[in-house]
Each structure stands twice: as structure tokens, then as C-alpha cells.
Design a protein around this motif. Structure first.
Motif, PDB file in Angstrom:
ATOM      1  N   GLN A  25      11.273  13.730  16.890  1.00  0.00           N
ATOM      2  CA  GLN A  25      11.863  15.022  17.246  1.00  0.00           C
ATOM      3  C   GLN A  25      10.814  16.117  17.254  1.00  0.00           C
ATOM      4  O   GLN A  25      10.860  17.023  18.103  1.00  0.00           O
ATOM      5  CB  GLN A  25      12.985  15.358  16.259  1.00  0.00           C
ATOM      6  CG  GLN A  25      14.232  14.505  16.446  1.00  0.00           C
ATOM      7  CD  GLN A  25      15.269  14.723  15.370  1.00  0.00           C
ATOM      8  OE1 GLN A  25      14.936  15.026  14.217  1.00  0.00           O
ATOM      9  NE2 GLN A  25      16.549  14.559  15.719  1.00  0.00           N
ATOM     10  N   GLN A  26       9.841  16.058  16.346  1.00  0.00           N
ATOM     11  CA  GLN A  26       8.755  17.028  16.340  1.00  0.00           C
ATOM     12  C   GLN A  26       7.903  16.896  17.602  1.00  0.00           C
ATOM     13  O   GLN A  26       7.505  17.904  18.205  1.00  0.00           O
ATOM     14  CB  GLN A  26       7.895  16.837  15.088  1.00  0.00           C
ATOM     15  CG  GLN A  26       8.593  17.230  13.795  1.00  0.00           C
ATOM     16  CD  GLN A  26       7.804  16.843  12.555  1.00  0.00           C
ATOM     17  OE1 GLN A  26       6.862  16.035  12.616  1.00  0.00           O
ATOM     18  NE2 GLN A  26       8.182  17.418  11.413  1.00  0.00           N
ATOM     19  N   VAL A  31       6.560  18.725  23.436  1.00  0.00           N
ATOM     20  CA  VAL A  31       6.612  18.427  24.867  1.00  0.00           C
ATOM     21  C   VAL A  31       7.532  19.407  25.584  1.00  0.00           C
ATOM     22  O   VAL A  31       7.245  19.840  26.708  1.00  0.00           O
ATOM     23  CB  VAL A  31       7.078  16.975  25.087  1.00  0.00           C
ATOM     24  CG1 VAL A  31       7.368  16.716  26.557  1.00  0.00           C
ATOM     25  CG2 VAL A  31       6.029  15.998  24.586  1.00  0.00           C
ATOM     26  N   THR A  32       8.630  19.768  24.964  1.00  0.00           N
ATOM     27  CA  THR A  32       9.545  20.740  25.581  1.00  0.00           C
ATOM     28  C   THR A  32       8.851  22.078  25.794  1.00  0.00           C
ATOM     29  O   THR A  32       9.001  22.708  26.855  1.00  0.00           O
ATOM     30  CB  THR A  32      10.787  20.934  24.681  1.00  0.00           C
ATOM     31  OG1 THR A  32      11.459  19.688  24.544  1.00  0.00           O
ATOM     32  CG2 THR A  32      11.735  21.958  25.289  1.00  0.00           C
ATOM     33  N   ALA A  33       8.074  22.509  24.805  1.00  0.00           N
ATOM     34  CA  ALA A  33       7.332  23.768  24.948  1.00  0.00           C
ATOM     35  C   ALA A  33       6.319  23.675  26.088  1.00  0.00           C
ATOM     36  O   ALA A  33       6.156  24.623  26.875  1.00  0.00           O
ATOM     37  CB  ALA A  33       6.630  24.096  23.628  1.00  0.00           C
ATOM     38  N   LEU A  34       5.633  22.535  26.196  1.00  0.00           N
ATOM     39  CA  LEU A  34       4.659  22.357  27.277  1.00  0.00           C
ATOM     40  C   LEU A  34       5.339  22.332  28.648  1.00  0.00           C
ATOM     41  O   LEU A  34       4.807  22.848  29.630  1.00  0.00           O
ATOM     42  CB  LEU A  34       3.875  21.060  27.057  1.00  0.00           C
ATOM     43  CG  LEU A  34       2.932  21.047  25.846  1.00  0.00           C
ATOM     44  CD1 LEU A  34       2.322  19.659  25.660  1.00  0.00           C
ATOM     45  CD2 LEU A  34       1.822  22.087  26.039  1.00  0.00           C
ATOM     46  N   VAL A  73       8.367  12.535  32.167  1.00  0.00           N
ATOM     47  CA  VAL A  73       8.384  11.110  31.833  1.00  0.00           C
ATOM     48  C   VAL A  73       8.191  10.920  30.330  1.00  0.00           C
ATOM     49  O   VAL A  73       8.894  10.125  29.690  1.00  0.00           O
ATOM     50  CB  VAL A  73       7.292  10.363  32.627  1.00  0.00           C
ATOM     51  CG1 VAL A  73       7.171   8.922  32.135  1.00  0.00           C
ATOM     52  CG2 VAL A  73       7.596  10.399  34.119  1.00  0.00           C
ATOM     53  N   ILE A  74       7.238  11.662  29.751  1.00  0.00           N
ATOM     54  CA  ILE A  74       6.994  11.571  28.310  1.00  0.00           C
ATOM     55  C   ILE A  74       8.232  12.009  27.533  1.00  0.00           C
ATOM     56  O   ILE A  74       8.632  11.368  26.544  1.00  0.00           O
ATOM     57  CB  ILE A  74       5.777  12.432  27.921  1.00  0.00           C
ATOM     58  CG1 ILE A  74       4.496  11.866  28.562  1.00  0.00           C
ATOM     59  CG2 ILE A  74       5.631  12.501  26.402  1.00  0.00           C
ATOM     60  CD1 ILE A  74       3.286  12.740  28.361  1.00  0.00           C
ATOM     61  N   ASP A  75       8.854  13.089  27.992  1.00  0.00           N
ATOM     62  CA  ASP A  75      10.059  13.580  27.329  1.00  0.00           C
ATOM     63  C   ASP A  75      11.176  12.544  27.383  1.00  0.00           C
ATOM     64  O   ASP A  75      11.889  12.332  26.387  1.00  0.00           O
ATOM     65  CB  ASP A  75      10.523  14.880  27.993  1.00  0.00           C
ATOM     66  CG  ASP A  75      11.737  15.478  27.301  1.00  0.00           C
ATOM     67  OD1 ASP A  75      11.600  15.937  26.159  1.00  0.00           O
ATOM     68  OD2 ASP A  75      12.822  15.448  27.909  1.00  0.00           O
ATOM     69  N   LEU A  78      10.507   9.904  24.837  1.00  0.00           N
ATOM     70  CA  LEU A  78      10.786  10.409  23.494  1.00  0.00           C
ATOM     71  C   LEU A  78      12.292  10.447  23.236  1.00  0.00           C
ATOM     72  O   LEU A  78      12.761  10.108  22.140  1.00  0.00           O
ATOM     73  CB  LEU A  78      10.180  11.804  23.320  1.00  0.00           C
ATOM     74  CG  LEU A  78       8.656  11.855  23.157  1.00  0.00           C
ATOM     75  CD1 LEU A  78       8.171  13.290  23.220  1.00  0.00           C
ATOM     76  CD2 LEU A  78       8.229  11.213  21.841  1.00  0.00           C
ATOM     77  N   VAL A  79      13.047  10.852  24.251  1.00  0.00           N
ATOM     78  CA  VAL A  79      14.509  10.879  24.117  1.00  0.00           C
ATOM     79  C   VAL A  79      15.037   9.473  23.846  1.00  0.00           C
ATOM     80  O   VAL A  79      15.918   9.274  23.002  1.00  0.00           O
ATOM     81  CB  VAL A  79      15.154  11.473  25.384  1.00  0.00           C
ATOM     82  CG1 VAL A  79      16.663  11.231  25.379  1.00  0.00           C
ATOM     83  CG2 VAL A  79      14.869  12.960  25.474  1.00  0.00           C
ATOM     84  N   GLN A  80      14.482   8.494  24.556  1.00  0.00           N
ATOM     85  CA  GLN A  80      14.916   7.113  24.347  1.00  0.00           C
ATOM     86  C   GLN A  80      14.609   6.647  22.924  1.00  0.00           C
ATOM     87  O   GLN A  80      15.441   5.979  22.283  1.00  0.00           O
ATOM     88  CB  GLN A  80      14.233   6.200  25.368  1.00  0.00           C
ATOM     89  CG  GLN A  80      14.729   6.393  26.793  1.00  0.00           C
ATOM     90  CD  GLN A  80      13.981   5.535  27.789  1.00  0.00           C
ATOM     91  OE1 GLN A  80      12.981   4.895  27.450  1.00  0.00           O
ATOM     92  NE2 GLN A  80      14.448   5.509  29.028  1.00  0.00           N
ATOM     93  N   ARG A  81      13.418   6.991  22.430  1.00  0.00           N
ATOM     94  CA  ARG A  81      13.070   6.583  21.069  1.00  0.00           C
ATOM     95  C   ARG A  81      13.935   7.306  20.038  1.00  0.00           C
ATOM     96  O   ARG A  81      14.321   6.717  19.026  1.00  0.00           O
ATOM     97  CB  ARG A  81      11.580   6.842  20.804  1.00  0.00           C
ATOM     98  CG  ARG A  81      10.658   5.909  21.585  1.00  0.00           C
ATOM     99  CD  ARG A  81       9.309   5.805  20.906  1.00  0.00           C
ATOM    100  NE  ARG A  81       8.534   7.026  21.029  1.00  0.00           N
ATOM    101  CZ  ARG A  81       7.664   7.291  22.004  1.00  0.00           C
ATOM    102  NH1 ARG A  81       7.490   6.408  22.970  1.00  0.00           N
ATOM    103  NH2 ARG A  81       6.986   8.413  22.019  1.00  0.00           N
ATOM    104  N   ILE A  82      14.248   8.567  20.292  1.00  0.00           N
ATOM    105  CA  ILE A  82      15.118   9.315  19.385  1.00  0.00           C
ATOM    106  C   ILE A  82      16.512   8.677  19.349  1.00  0.00           C
ATOM    107  O   ILE A  82      17.102   8.476  18.276  1.00  0.00           O
ATOM    108  CB  ILE A  82      15.195  10.797  19.816  1.00  0.00           C
ATOM    109  CG1 ILE A  82      13.873  11.504  19.489  1.00  0.00           C
ATOM    110  CG2 ILE A  82      16.359  11.508  19.130  1.00  0.00           C
ATOM    111  CD1 ILE A  82      13.758  12.892  20.073  1.00  0.00           C
TER     112      ILE A  82
END
Length: 602
Positions: A25-26, A31-34, A73-75, A78-82
Motif C-alpha cells: 500500500q505504501q 505510484v499514485t503520486a507519480l 501498469v505498475i499500479d 500493485l493493486v493485484q498484489r494488494i
């Protein structure tokens, strides 16, 4: 190496995934900020193209757009891992609650309930407080239906039962693998179809091709080459290619738009299949990447890994196609990718090619995953109940149970009993006072037999049985809409029993208070004659009754009938129940005392 107890294992696993979840989540916050920053820069780049009239801004726009897409794509990963960690934590919570006899979040299996079934209603196989709710952990539609079928239709093949036992034992030693299997299946399935998974697959096979015409063999390749080439030349300063690039992009968007409705309709029609396959993709990967030792698991793993990798590369391709179809909801990415290379056309053509290539093999792969899904349920139940025993499938005893208890009762304070039925034509007449434990004991034996013949562990210190059919008559009800009285319903149930006995090689029956719908003398005479008839059939079992005269059958037919009872003790006006099965006929009754205690009689 797993923890000493199921409770400790689930607590430690949940804590570990909670820590990982916090880290993911961190990362996503960063990534969301970027992405927000990249979007702001993209707006500035577009302003530069319009207001500053410089080729630099065209290149900057392309670079920023690519960065925005990469961050997306990175986000997404990360969503999938979360989601994965959250689902693992939920799985641990579900099992911890189940260990504490809380099953509110688990499916009841009501859709499989059938009041006419040979034993399902009497033994509470399905419903709010049911065996299925405690046992089922399936994540596929076919796995759920097949697990219900294992409970509804006792296996008659001793080798098959032993194979299930061995396979579930191997998986029970890998509880985190089972949790991962359930997590992957839960995350992958975007929509739970109403029908079996193979029906969704058959609908997919029957779906007409959208891009089957020969023109689609070359057009989706030619236009993107010309379009990307024109935009590249424009980016390198050859401004005369700007309008051709724009026109080519508009042409591709026009083609995609012309077929967008058909593609969307296809996607909606195949929603159940496409959602289903999202779960199978991850499950196939986990099965293919695991080495097993038990024959059943090895057999089904081999079914999905044969032919140069078999299902795994096929499902990986399908996973990429499905991921692409899901991204159609991203309007910005949809606009850019279709303007450059008609992405939707390529995705649908790849899906149609996948169907032509693997259509004949998919049924076998789905069955392999379904079997593993059922075995994970048996394995999870086995891991959660280390005190339960593995039934012995033998020809030496029809049924032998030591310290057997009902699996739906709390283990603490549970009273267990023993029972040995050596062979067919042997019946135990069970008598006892009200609430002394007769019905619970009957259901304990019935449920244990169902579990044993399904390949599951049993709440007992030892359990031996032969493969056989099972029939019960315990909760007969009338049916006013069909004009069926209670007594007639009882007769129909007993008729069903006889018909079943006449076609089965071995049948174990459990009867609770036969012929309640008639007067006591008629009931006694009818019960005596019916039980005498059963002696000539390939039947054995338990018969609970308040008619103490049925105990006379032991004297007349000592080789066939045995009297056992649940006795009570009176300490003044207080009734003491020990719920222990004893030989003989019960003599102590409690109805009058209970009526007095409740103030119903003087």
C-alpha cells in the motif's frame, strides 16, 4: 513447516500477509503520486504543442504518455498484489472463525438441497447449519457442484476413496498452498456464473467469429505499420506526414468503432466464461508448477501439463487476452492503442485463434482443476481437524466406529459412542427416552458414513466401513399441495427404501420412529412386519423407536437384531443424561417429569 495448531497457523499467516500488505500500500501511494504528476506534465506538454509550436513538445508528449502508461501498469500490478494479500488474510479469518464454529461467511449449498434424496435432508448436508457449509472451500462452479455430488452419491470404489484420502493428506500437509489456491481462484473469477463452468465453455465454443473474413488476415497488420510509421516520421520532423498519420489513426478508430458494438455484445455474452477463465488461469499455473506424490494429484497435474506444457502456456496466453479485454474500460488507453494499432481487433482475433487451437482440450483441463478444487476442500477440513481419523475402507466389517461423534457439535464436552455392524442383515434397535441422544447418534453414524465414502476424515478414534449405499427416513413431512398426508408420505418413503434396497448390492439404513402417523398398535404391528421383510434384503442399519416391544425381535431373530439404548437416570425430580449407548432396551422414560417441570401438568 506449519505451526503446531491450525489456530496458530492461520494467525501467523494472517500477520505475515498483513505486514506485506502495508508495504504494498505504501508503494501504491508513491505510484499514485507519480501518476498524478505525470498527468499534470502531460497537460503541460499538450499545451506546449498547441501554444509553443515546437517539435520538442511532440516528443515530450510521447515520452510522458509512455511514462503514464508504464506507471499505470505498475499500479495495476500493485493493486493485484494488494488484493492478493487481503484475500489471503480473509481466508485466514474465515478458517479461524470456522475453528470457533462460526460459518456465517460460507455458502450454505441450499441449491443442492433435495427433500426426496435418500438421506441429504435427514443428515443436514445442506443449509444454514450443514455439513457442506463446514466442508466446502471450492472456488470454481464445477468444483462446488462436484463436491456436493461426492456427498450426495457415496463412492462405491474402494480404490477411488483411498486415492482421495491420499491426495487430501498430501494437500493437508501444505495448508498455505491450499490457501493460495483458494485466493487465486477467488481473485481470478470476475463473475460467478449461474450454471456449470462447462456450460459457459460450450457457449464460448458456439460464439460466431467476428473477424473471420480473409481481409482480417492482412488489414490489422498493414494499417498499424503505416500509422506508427507516419507518426514516427512526424516525430522526427517530417511534418508532411502529420496529416497522413492523423487520417490513418482516424481510419483505425473508425474500424474499431464500427465493430465496437459487436465486440461489446460478445464480451457481455461471454462474461461468465471470461470471468470463469480468469480463475482457472491462476489455478492451472499453481497446479502445473507443483510436484505431487499422490497418484490422483499427479494424474490430474499430468493432464494439464502434457503436450509440451499443455494448459499452462495456453492459459497464460488467455490470461493476457483477458487482461487486454478488461482494459477496454480505460478510455484513454483504449483511444491511444486503437488509434495506433487497432488493439480491440487484435485482441478478439487472438481470442478466436485461441479457441480454434485449444477447443478440444479445454474440457479435460477444467475437470483436472475441478478435482483439485474438491481435494483442497477435503484437505482444509483435514488440516483443521487433526484429531479426526482417516477411515479404513475394508471388507472385514460393514461398519465399525469407535468414539464416533457428530462433526457439527463442539468438540469440547462431546460425548462419543461405539458401534460395530459386522455384515448385512444385521439391525440395531435403538430405544431411549426423549432427548436422550437417539436422533443425534443416528445422524452421527449417517454423516460419518457420508464423509468416509467421500474421502474425508471422520470425527472418531477409528472408523472402518465397506463402500455401500445409504438411506434414511427421519424427517418425513406431509405435502398439502400434492394431497399427501403424513402417513402416506411415510409409506412412500419406506417404499423408496425398499426399491433402493432391491437394486443396491449393499445398503445401510437409518430409520427414526417408523409409522408415526398411525395408532400405536397398528404402528407396532406394521413396524414388526416391515423389519422382518428387511431381513430378506441386502440391508443393515439402525432403527430408533419408542416402541419397546420391537426389542422382542432380538429374541426371535438373535442373528439379525440387537437391542441398544440411551438410558437416563433420575435423581429425585432431576433427569441426568449421559448420552452413552448401552446394550439392552431402555426402561426409564422422562415425558411426565418434563411436563411437570414445564408446568404443563399438575
Amino acid at each position: 513447516m506449519t505451526s503446531n495448531t491450525p489456530h496458530a497457523f492461520y494467525a501467523e499467516t494472517a500477520a505475515r500477509h498483513t505486514a506485506w500488505l502495508k508495504k504494498e500500500q505504501q508503494k501504491r501511494n508513491l505510484v499514485t503520486a507519480l501518476r498524478i504528476a505525470a498527468f499534470a506534465v502531460l497537460i503541460w506538454d499538450i499545451y506546449g504543442i498547441i501554444a509553443l509550436d515546437s517539435r520538442f513538445w511532440i516528443g515530450a508528449t510521447v515520452g510522458t504518455l509512455l511514462a503514464f502508461i508504464v506507471l499505470g501498469v505498475i499500479d495495476n500490478r500493485l493493486v493485484q498484489r494488494i488484493r492478493y494479500h487481503k484475500t489471503m488474510i480473509d481466508g485466514c479469518r474465515t478458517e479461524s472463525e470456522a475453528l470457533d464454529n462460526r460459518f456465517d461467511t460460507l455458502p450454505t449449498g441450499e441449491e443442492f438441497a433435495d427433500p426426496t434424496h435418500a438421506y441429504a435432508a435427514d443428515l443436514d448436508l445442506f443449509g444454514e447449519d450443514s455439513l457442506f457449509r463446514r466442508l466446502n472451500r471450492t472456488v470454481t462452479s464445477d468444483g462446488k457442484r462436484s463436491l456436493a455430488a461426492w456427498l450426495l452419491h457415496p463412492c462405491r470404489d474402494a480404490d477411488e476413496i483411498r486415492a482421495r484420502q491420499e491426495a487430501s493428506a498430501e494437500l493437508a500437509a501444505m495448508p498455505e498452498w491450499c490457501l493460495r489456491f483458494r485466493t487465486v481462484g477467488t481473485l481470478g473469477r470476475k463473475k460467478q456464473g449461474e450454471g456449470p463452468d462447462n456450460e459457459a465453455w460450450n457457449r464460448f465454443l458456439a460464439e460466431p467469429e467476428i473477424f473471420g473474413s480473409p481481409v482480417w488476415c492482412w488489414l490489422p497488420g498493414l494499417l498499424p505499420v503505416l500509422t506508427i510509421g507516419a507518426w514516427s516520421l512526424t516525430a522526427f520532423g517530417m511534418e508532411r506526414f502529420t496529416w497522413p498519420a492523423v487520417l490513418l489513426s482516424l481510419a483505425q478508430l473508425g474500424i474499431v468503432g464500427a465493430y465496437a458494438k459487436r465486440v461489446s455484445q460478445m464480451q457481455r455474452r461471454l462474461d461468465a466464461f471470461l470471468g470463469m477463465m480468469g480463475s482457472y488461469t491462476g489455478l492451472v499455473r499453481q497446479l502445473a508448477e507443483t510436484e505431487f506424490t499422490s497418484p490422483m494429484l499427479r494424474l490430474h497435474r499430468d493432464r494439464i501439463t502434457s503436450d509440451n506444457g499443455g494448459a499452462l502456456p495456453a492459459f497464460r496466453r488467455l490470461e493476457r487476452i483477458l487482461a487486454g479485454l478488461e482494459q477496454r474500460a480505460n478510455l484513454l488507453a483504449e483511444l491511444v492503442t486503437n488509434a495506433l494499432w487497432m488493439r480491440d481487433v487484435h485482441l478478439v482475433r487472438r481470442l478466436e485463434k485461441w479457441r480454434r487451437t485449444y477447443g478440444t482440450k479445454i474440457g479435460e483441463w477444467l475437470e483436472a482443476v475441478s478435482v483439485a478444487d474438491r481435494l483442497v476442500s477435503l484437505a482444509t477440513f483435514r488440516f483443521n481437524h487433526p484429531e479426526y481419523t482417516v477411515p479404513e475402507i475394508t471388507d472385514n466389517r460393514l461398519l465399525e466406529a469407535h468414539a464416533v461423534g457428530h462433526p457439527m457439535l463442539p468438540r469440547a464436552g462431546m460425548v462419543t459412542n461405539d458401534l460395530t455392524v459386522r455384515d448385512l442383515h444385521e439391525f440395531f434397535v435403538v430405544t431411549g427416552a426423549n432427548m436422550a441422544g437417539k436422533s443425534t447418534f443416528l445422524r452421527t453414524i449417517g454423516v460419518s458414513l457420508v464423509m468416509a465414502l467421500s474421502g474425508c476424515v471422520v470425527c472418531a478414534s477409528r472408523f472402518r466401513c465397506r463402500p455401500m449405499a445409504l438411506f434414511t427416513s427421519m424427517r418425513t413431512t406431509d405435502n398439502l399441495s400434492k394431497g399427501t398426508s403424513y402417513f402416506h408420505a411415510e409409506l412412500l418413503r419406506l417404499q423408496q427404501l425398499v426399491h433402493t434396497a432391491e437394486r443396491e448390492e449393499r445398503l445401510f439404513i437409518i430409520l427414526d420412529e417408523m409409522l408415526k402417523g398411525t395408532n400405536s398398535q397398528d404402528k407396532l404391528n406394521g413396524s414388526l412386519r416391515f423389519l422382518e421383510k428387511l431381513r430378506g434384503l441386502r440391508v443393515a442399519g439402525l432403527v430408533a423407536t419408542h416402541d419397546l416391544a420391537l426389542g422382542e425381535l432380538q429374541e426371535r431373530f438373535p442373528a439379525n437384531f440387537h437391542n441398544v439404548c440411551f438410558e437416563i437416570d433420575h435423581q429425585g425430580r432431576e433427569i441426568v443424561y449421559d448420552y452413552k449407548l448401552r446394550p439392552g432396551v431402555s426402561r426409564n422414560m422422562n415425558a411426565s417429569i418434563l411436563l411437570e417441570q414445564m408446568g404443563l401438568i399438575g
